[in-house]
Design an enzyme around this catalytic site. Sequence first.
Site, mmCIF file in Angstrom:
data_model
loop_
_atom_site.group_PDB
_atom_site.id
_atom_site.type_symbol
_atom_site.label_atom_id
_atom_site.label_comp_id
_atom_site.label_asym_id
_atom_site.label_seq_id
_atom_site.Cartn_x
_atom_site.Cartn_y
_atom_site.Cartn_z
ATOM 1 N N CYS A 42 -2.938 1.996 6.567
ATOM 2 C CA CYS A 42 -3.114 1.432 7.913
ATOM 3 C C CYS A 42 -3.683 2.488 8.849
ATOM 4 O O CYS A 42 -4.340 2.158 9.825
ATOM 5 C CB CYS A 42 -1.798 0.900 8.437
ATOM 6 S SG CYS A 42 -0.476 2.096 8.334
ATOM 7 N N GLU A 67 8.788 3.194 14.141
ATOM 8 C CA GLU A 67 9.580 3.383 12.938
ATOM 9 C C GLU A 67 9.784 4.879 12.705
ATOM 10 O O GLU A 67 9.188 5.710 13.359
ATOM 11 C CB GLU A 67 8.859 2.772 11.735
ATOM 12 C CG GLU A 67 8.591 1.291 11.918
ATOM 13 C CD GLU A 67 8.362 0.570 10.606
ATOM 14 O OE1 GLU A 67 7.202 0.459 10.192
ATOM 15 O OE2 GLU A 67 9.359 0.143 9.991
ATOM 16 N N ASN A 124 0.801 -1.235 0.000
ATOM 17 C CA ASN A 124 0.000 0.000 0.000
ATOM 18 C C ASN A 124 0.829 1.278 0.000
ATOM 19 O O ASN A 124 0.347 2.315 -0.452
ATOM 20 C CB ASN A 124 -1.025 -0.014 1.142
ATOM 21 C CG ASN A 124 -0.390 0.029 2.503
ATOM 22 O OD1 ASN A 124 0.703 -0.484 2.704
ATOM 23 N ND2 ASN A 124 -1.057 0.637 3.455
ATOM 24 N N GLU A 156 4.662 -4.026 12.302
ATOM 25 C CA GLU A 156 3.687 -2.929 12.227
ATOM 26 C C GLU A 156 2.492 -3.453 11.449
ATOM 27 O O GLU A 156 2.631 -3.875 10.299
ATOM 28 C CB GLU A 156 4.301 -1.695 11.554
ATOM 29 C CG GLU A 156 5.390 -1.023 12.390
ATOM 30 C CD GLU A 156 4.933 -0.603 13.787
ATOM 31 O OE1 GLU A 156 3.734 -0.314 13.972
ATOM 32 O OE2 GLU A 156 5.774 -0.603 14.707
HETATM 33 P P1 NAD Z 1 0.126 -9.056 4.185
HETATM 34 O O1 NAD Z 1 0.324 -9.386 5.618
HETATM 35 O O2 NAD Z 1 -0.712 -9.927 3.372
HETATM 36 O O3 NAD Z 1 1.546 -9.002 3.437
HETATM 37 C C1 NAD Z 1 2.587 -8.176 3.886
HETATM 38 C C2 NAD Z 1 3.910 -8.784 3.456
HETATM 39 O O4 NAD Z 1 4.091 -10.016 4.150
HETATM 40 C C3 NAD Z 1 3.983 -9.118 1.957
HETATM 41 O O5 NAD Z 1 5.283 -8.860 1.485
HETATM 42 C C4 NAD Z 1 3.686 -10.597 1.940
HETATM 43 O O6 NAD Z 1 4.219 -11.264 0.827
HETATM 44 C C5 NAD Z 1 4.399 -11.032 3.200
HETATM 45 N N1 NAD Z 1 3.952 -12.322 3.737
HETATM 46 C C6 NAD Z 1 2.739 -12.912 3.588
HETATM 47 N N2 NAD Z 1 2.737 -14.110 4.217
HETATM 48 C C7 NAD Z 1 3.951 -14.267 4.773
HETATM 49 C C8 NAD Z 1 4.561 -15.287 5.562
HETATM 50 N N3 NAD Z 1 3.903 -16.393 5.899
HETATM 51 N N4 NAD Z 1 5.841 -15.120 5.956
HETATM 52 C C9 NAD Z 1 6.516 -13.995 5.632
HETATM 53 N N5 NAD Z 1 6.004 -13.004 4.892
HETATM 54 C C10 NAD Z 1 4.736 -13.129 4.470
HETATM 55 O O7 NAD Z 1 -0.382 -7.529 4.143
HETATM 56 P P2 NAD Z 1 -0.751 -6.644 2.845
HETATM 57 O O8 NAD Z 1 -2.085 -7.076 2.340
HETATM 58 O O9 NAD Z 1 0.415 -6.620 1.911
HETATM 59 O O10 NAD Z 1 -0.872 -5.183 3.491
HETATM 60 C C11 NAD Z 1 -2.034 -4.677 4.066
HETATM 61 C C12 NAD Z 1 -1.909 -4.699 5.583
HETATM 62 O O11 NAD Z 1 -0.767 -3.967 5.981
HETATM 63 C C13 NAD Z 1 -3.075 -4.025 6.286
HETATM 64 O O12 NAD Z 1 -3.463 -4.816 7.380
HETATM 65 C C14 NAD Z 1 -2.484 -2.709 6.778
HETATM 66 O O13 NAD Z 1 -3.111 -2.154 7.909
HETATM 67 C C15 NAD Z 1 -1.083 -3.119 7.053
HETATM 68 N N6 NAD Z 1 -0.185 -1.961 7.086
HETATM 69 C C16 NAD Z 1 0.309 -1.545 8.294
HETATM 70 C C17 NAD Z 1 1.129 -0.421 8.373
HETATM 71 C C18 NAD Z 1 1.691 0.047 9.695
HETATM 72 O O14 NAD Z 1 2.693 0.760 9.696
HETATM 73 N N7 NAD Z 1 1.110 -0.332 10.818
HETATM 74 C C19 NAD Z 1 1.449 0.282 7.202
HETATM 75 C C20 NAD Z 1 0.920 -0.184 5.982
HETATM 76 C C21 NAD Z 1 0.114 -1.305 5.941
#
Ligand code: NAD
Length: 478
Positions: free
Chosen positions: A281, A458, A149, A247
């Site tokens: 997020c 962060e 995102n 995060e």
């Molecule tokens: P996601 O958890 O599906 O994926 C995030 C990353 O993790 C990707 O690179 C994905 O390939 C990887 N991943 C997936 N499964 C994994 C595993 N088993 N082991 C290791 N890595 C793995 O999330 P998304 O759909 O890409 O992003 C959206 C989410 O991110 C929302 O929940 C949003 O709130 C959150 N987000 C949080 C912040 C913050 O700073 N708190 C900022 C941006 C987005």
Amino acid sequence: MHSQNWIGGEWSTPTDGELIVNNPSNVKEQIGVIHLSGASEVLQAEQAARMAQPNWAGMSQAKRGDVLGRLASALESSLEELAILASREMGKPITEMKGEVMRGVNLLKYYAAEGVRANGSVIPASEAGVLQYTKRVPLGVVGIITPWNFPVAIPIWKIAPALLCGNTIVWKPAEYACLTATKMIQIFAQAGLPAGIINLVIGKGSKIGDVLLEQCNLNAISFTGSTSTGQRIASICARRNIKYQTEMGGKNAAVVLKDADLNLAIPAILSGAFRSAGQKCTATSRIIVEREIMPAFTAALQAAMETIVVAPALDSKAYLGPVASGYQYDSVMAYVTMAREQAQVLAECKAKVSEDEGYFITPLVVSGVSSDHPLVQEEIFGPVAVVLEADHYEHAVALCNATIFGLSASVFTKDLNQALRFLDDAEVGMVRVNQETAGVEYQAPFGGTKWSSSHTREQGQAALDFYSEIKTCAIKYN
Ligand code: NAD
């Protein structure tokens, strides 16, 4: 465009599968192909990072800062090109995307300047003739796992402080942001990125995530993404005693008290809820309004929703574009269906969106559900917000805090007392007055409480604490 891995300073194309990338604004347009890695590429990347780490850590901090400065200049020169690619790949409107790339430039400049700042302190010793001081030392090889995102800013807010502290990196970007990741590393490589300090591995988290976490000997993991993935990563890291930072999700509330200036509150709430199609997020997904002003609030909200423009990401008039992918579309539309069946539509964007062409979703604000309803409790991550009515300030705060998440919150009021109370009362990592819930600045700490975060921070100076360890040194002299 084709994605590539960048390992040990060399480009390669992994062969463990392919994914076609279509433009979310126009799904018939193919933008590129992603080539997926298997376990061997992940292990190679870790090895390359391990080999490069002593030399990188052996350079002075000032010289590492100089390298970050060169990356900042290169990124700034390619701002337009990278922003257009990212907008086409994940659907964020181009004006916002340019802002995001500029944020990346500023983050690199910020950490470049850290190169010549103090990295420890002198602590008086109890004995005479002893110099006691602390210094930051690198962790070693850091695994960086990022979401789609913020395909530029989030990787940079991890990569820049990690490098400055003398670590080397294995970076696994999200599947829906791999072309942008490849392009960004191409820009950095052309600017003289030393071999092995960033190693980009493209692949599916579900497939190579475990290799990175279980088979590599990483010294730290920094993850941003969903709460479920973060929980999993945290438990593996805890078992292996790997330093970690997760995060995760949010369900952020904007609280509108009865004395709020609605001319200020409504635009800020719409921006928080609908820019980036609600895929932040820190997006506003709950709007808590003091009951007394509900009629005025609703009228102002409905009028403002009429002005929102939903358009393809490269259209400079787009307030929001499509959601990022077919998967996102299905997931958000399930909540839209739930909202239309189980809640009342309070305000709706009337703009025509052509859902046949892209993953466009009409922004929607609903009300009439209880505070434990899934629309109020679950992260939707799309352009849907829910309004809850509060009897008074205390009730509004109780509703705001009644969630497992704790990322950001804001209050709209002219009463300084209520504003200051809210800054104390909101159980979140980032709290704002008369501002939207999204948009914290890069030089300030960023992170959440409760299930939004591993309670680390962060950006700003806080990132340096994560990417280094403090060594306490003492020298006795006569
Ligand atoms: P996601 O958890 O599906 O994926 C995030 C990353 O993790 C990707 O690179 C994905 O390939 C990887 N991943 C997936 N499964 C994994 C595993 N088993 N082991 C290791 N890595 C793995 O999330 P998304 O759909 O890409 O992003 C959206 C989410 O991110 C929302 O929940 C949003 O709130 C959150 N987000 C949080 C912040 C913050 O700073 N708190 C900022 C941006 C987005």
